[in-house]
Design an enzyme around this catalytic site. Structure first.
Site, PDB file in Angstrom:
ATOM      1  N   ASP A 149       0.770  -1.311   0.161  1.00 19.94           N
ATOM      2  CA  ASP A 149      -0.106   0.077   0.075  1.00 19.94           C
ATOM      3  C   ASP A 149       0.971   1.195  -0.091  1.00 19.94           C
ATOM      4  O   ASP A 149       2.049   1.110   0.125  1.00 19.94           O
ATOM      5  CB  ASP A 149      -0.749  -0.067   1.311  1.00 19.94           C
ATOM      6  N   GLY A 166       5.162   2.700  -0.063  1.00 21.42           N
ATOM      7  CA  GLY A 166       5.892   1.346  -0.333  1.00 21.42           C
ATOM      8  C   GLY A 166       5.581   0.548  -1.736  1.00 21.42           C
ATOM      9  O   GLY A 166       6.380   0.431  -2.637  1.00 21.42           O
ATOM     10  N   TYR A 222       5.864   8.336  17.673  1.00 19.64           N
ATOM     11  CA  TYR A 222       6.041   8.288  16.273  1.00 19.64           C
ATOM     12  C   TYR A 222       7.028   9.089  15.858  1.00 19.64           C
ATOM     13  O   TYR A 222       7.849   8.670  15.072  1.00 19.64           O
ATOM     14  CB  TYR A 222       4.750   8.772  15.554  1.00 19.64           C
TER      15      TYR A 222
END
Ligand SMILES: NC(=O)c1ccc[n+]([C@@H]2O[C@H](COP(=O)([O-])OP(=O)(O)OC[C@H]3O[C@@H](n4cnc5c(N)ncnc54)[C@H](OP(=O)(O)O)[C@@H]3O)[C@@H](O)[C@H]2O)c1
Length: 222
Positions: free
Chosen positions: A77, A80, A218
């Protein structure tokens, strides 16, 4: 009339005493404008260098420059998948890695048919600590890996305070966003060093370069 005269006098006096502040402010403004213009000029130069100049010259032969195969993590998805298609378009054979076998099978078939390159896929879950790497290492053995794209990454479901994040989310983020890049590099880099060629792309995020409250883990992982 006398009141107006006094106002003008007062205004003149204030302007005179303020002029030093105005000049200081003007200097600050000029310094800020120069900084902004310099950074705009540098950003424009980077944009042209990265996106326009390469399109003007002849395209680099990626297979010749780096090697026959590219490995892309998190490749079914988003970014990538786009990397996989773009590299295949340039004649590089593709190895896709992510969790869902059906998606991997379908994309693998589409890429090989569309771009006439060889494809291979590995089913792996990078959130499982050390578990996926022996199988990945075995599958990549004897292949000339020229390009590794460390793309796989996960994000929070929604921004939240660090103290509200569960231990599971933290481990997943560390394993998927950090461990995978390190372990994949550890697997392919020796071959690249031996052949004296290769490229490793680590997909980062703007969150790594600026304060990101409520996205702390993150941001740190990127
Ligand atoms: N999207 C953005 O706006 C953005 C911005 C800045 C940076 N990035 C970075 O760009 C990279 C890609 O982001 P994206 O938005 O394109 O991702 P995405 O669309 O969510 O795709 C994620 C890919 O990774 C695979 N994946 C997810 N968890 C996995 C796991 N535990 N093990 C193996 N594979 C896994 C998914 O396939 P399966 O579900 O089949 O496993 C999928 O192919 C990430 O590193 C992200 O941090 C993204």
């Amino acid at each position: 009339m006398a009141a107006v005269d006094r106002f003008h006098l007062l205004y003149r006096e204030i302007s005179r005493s303020c002029s030093v502040y105005l000049e200081t402010l003007a200097l600050v403004g000029a310094w800020y404008a120069v900084r902004k213009c310099t950074s705009l000029a540098m950003d424009t130069y980077s944009m042209l260098r990265l996106h326009l100049i390469p399109k003007l010259g002849s395209k680099v032969d990626l297979v010749k420059q780096y090697g026959k195969w590219a490995v892309i993590t998190g490749s079914t998805d988003g970014i990538g998948k786009a990397y996989a298609e773009e590299l295949a378009k340039r004649g590089v054979n593709i190895i896709l890695i992510s969790r869902n076998k059906e998606k991997l099978e379908a994309l693998s078939k589409t890429i090989s048919e569309t771009y006439e390159v060889e494809t291979l896929f590995i089913v792996a879950d990078f959130s499982k600590g050390r578990e996926p790497y022996p199988a990945i290492k075995e599958a990549l053995k004897d292949r000339e890996i020229g390009i590794l794209v460390n793309n796989v990454g996960i994000f929070y479901s929604y921004p939240d305070y660090f103290t509200n994040l569960s231990e599971d989310i933290l481990w997943d983020m560390i394993n998927v966003n950090i461990t995978s890049a390190n372990m994949m590099t550890r697997i392919v880099l020796p071959g690249m060093v031996e052949k004296k060629r290769g490229a490793i792309v680590n997909v980062s995020s703007a969150s790594c370069c600026q304060p990101t409250p409520m996205l702390t883990a993150y941001g740190a992982s990127k």
